[in-house]
Design an enzyme around this catalytic site. Sequence first.
Site, PDB file in Angstrom:
ATOM      1  N   GLU A   8      82.049  90.092  77.729  1.00  0.00           N
ATOM      2  CA  GLU A   8      80.916  90.562  76.921  1.00  0.00           C
ATOM      3  C   GLU A   8      81.225  91.955  76.388  1.00  0.00           C
ATOM      4  O   GLU A   8      81.730  92.806  77.124  1.00  0.00           O
ATOM      5  CB  GLU A   8      79.617  90.675  77.750  1.00  0.00           C
ATOM      6  CG  GLU A   8      78.951  89.390  78.131  1.00  0.00           C
ATOM      7  CD  GLU A   8      77.640  89.650  78.885  1.00  0.00           C
ATOM      8  OE1 GLU A   8      76.998  90.696  78.625  1.00  0.00           O
ATOM      9  OE2 GLU A   8      77.280  88.826  79.738  1.00  0.00           O
ATOM     10  N   LYS A  62      63.764  88.161  75.263  1.00  0.00           N
ATOM     11  CA  LYS A  62      64.359  88.965  76.333  1.00  0.00           C
ATOM     12  C   LYS A  62      63.438  90.127  76.691  1.00  0.00           C
ATOM     13  O   LYS A  62      62.802  90.715  75.821  1.00  0.00           O
ATOM     14  CB  LYS A  62      65.725  89.504  75.896  1.00  0.00           C
ATOM     15  CG  LYS A  62      66.856  88.504  76.079  1.00  0.00           C
ATOM     16  CD  LYS A  62      68.195  89.209  75.990  1.00  0.00           C
ATOM     17  CE  LYS A  62      69.292  88.367  76.608  1.00  0.00           C
ATOM     18  NZ  LYS A  62      70.567  89.097  76.652  1.00  0.00           N
ATOM     19  N   GLU A  79      67.639  95.252  73.816  1.00  0.00           N
ATOM     20  CA  GLU A  79      67.969  93.984  74.467  1.00  0.00           C
ATOM     21  C   GLU A  79      67.750  92.786  73.541  1.00  0.00           C
ATOM     22  O   GLU A  79      68.395  91.755  73.694  1.00  0.00           O
ATOM     23  CB  GLU A  79      67.129  93.813  75.735  1.00  0.00           C
ATOM     24  CG  GLU A  79      67.614  94.624  76.911  1.00  0.00           C
ATOM     25  CD  GLU A  79      68.967  94.167  77.412  1.00  0.00           C
ATOM     26  OE1 GLU A  79      69.161  92.962  77.622  1.00  0.00           O
ATOM     27  OE2 GLU A  79      69.860  95.030  77.580  1.00  0.00           O
TER      28      GLU A  79
END
Length: 481
Positions: free
Chosen positions: A272, A329, A335
Amino acid sequence: MLCFPKNQSMDRHLLTLSLLLLSVLSSHADAASVGVNYGRIADNLPSAYRVVQLLKSQGLERVKVFDSDPAVLRALAGSNIKATVDVPNELLSSVAKSQSFATNWVQRNVVAYHPNTQIEAIAVGNEVFVDTHNTTKFLIPAMKNIHTALIHFDIHSAIKVSSPIALSALQNSYPASAGSFRPELVETVFKPMLEFLRQTGSYLMVNAYPYFAYESNADVISLDYALFRENPGVVDAGNGLRYLSLFDAQIDAVFAAMSALKYDDINMVVSETGWPSKGDENEVGASLENAAAYNGNLVRRILTGGGTPLRPKADLTVYLFALFNEDRKNGPTSERNYGLFFPNERKVYDIPFTVEGLKNYHDHRSPVAGNQHVTAPVIGGGDVSKSLTGNTWCVANGEAGKEKLQAALDYACGEGGADCHQIQPGSACYDPNTLEAHASYAFNSYYQKKARGVGTCNFGGAAYVVSQLPKYGKCELPTGY
């Protein structure tokens, strides 16, 4: 027709060199790779079939999902897109305790689709060390049981097993040459994990977000350094290597941590990385322009830039986070704004994902962007004037989160020049051995050394000033140096 044998010979040599260069570039492009994380915590997302068509249209040949959803795995069948599936953290206990459970999981979620769906890896858990449900002790047994199941079905040579770690698993990450894993995780997790990866020919998965380090230290870290733009670089005092990007420095800190444990031969996949295109008012650096610059320049860096300063031959596979903005989220605005695409499949910003697309790519920057140091907002009380309150101390903001605290601690003890000897193992302030206690000591050292100046107790909201003497166990924070 006139003949010039000498020139023809030179032309042939040039042609040979050109073909050789193309061959090298082609093989390098095959080795380095850019994929994407496909999260689905959102409303109104396109069908899995539409998503696969979107990936193919963008030239994205690798995708990582956070589960093993049947609709997604069926949609990927025959697409030639390589997939990494995930064993959720909440299943680690069951997978670790029961080989039959692990075998059944592999049969239902991998064997049922492979090889029509090209599953190339299984991520066992995600950032397990920061999971509040204390699943760390199950990680290594779960990885081994999943691998045993792959052997049972004779697909272990085609599918690797690993587990993504966060950079907070590092005790030190600055300078990169001093990278080391947290001491309490070395014997219990990292040595057995790295040995498992070596024996199975797998790789370490790492989630790396330069954005978090920049956000916490925007007053001292160059934005250009964080965004892969032209900058003078940072020389690592430990090995003399010059780093031109924060990303490379973070990756090499992990490589150094592995080397310290004698595991120089383990490869790495960046499972990621990303940059938010939008954030709250106090989320420094979260913007459309910065997100486009980070991800676009990262793609160029990966597909054309070779390895890192410490591992120059280490071609990296990198998974961008994330495919879509995910509106359901929790947490700060950032986010919900890491996506490359909106749910309607429109690009959030225009960047390429292939070598071919890079030919026409340019990093567009506004006139005010560049090698500036952005002053972070004051959070958690700000700075208190010494003349009004007498002695003051700088302490960690426990609500800032582990990622932000760790990044700020690394800076304070490294480039910031704080005196961190007293929080090393065996020293007076090592106990209590908590991130908040150690960060408080380091932040206060930095603050006192800077004569308690305005802006020296901030760290992007990871610290604040107090006027009452703080104590952590038997350790008292000093008031001057």
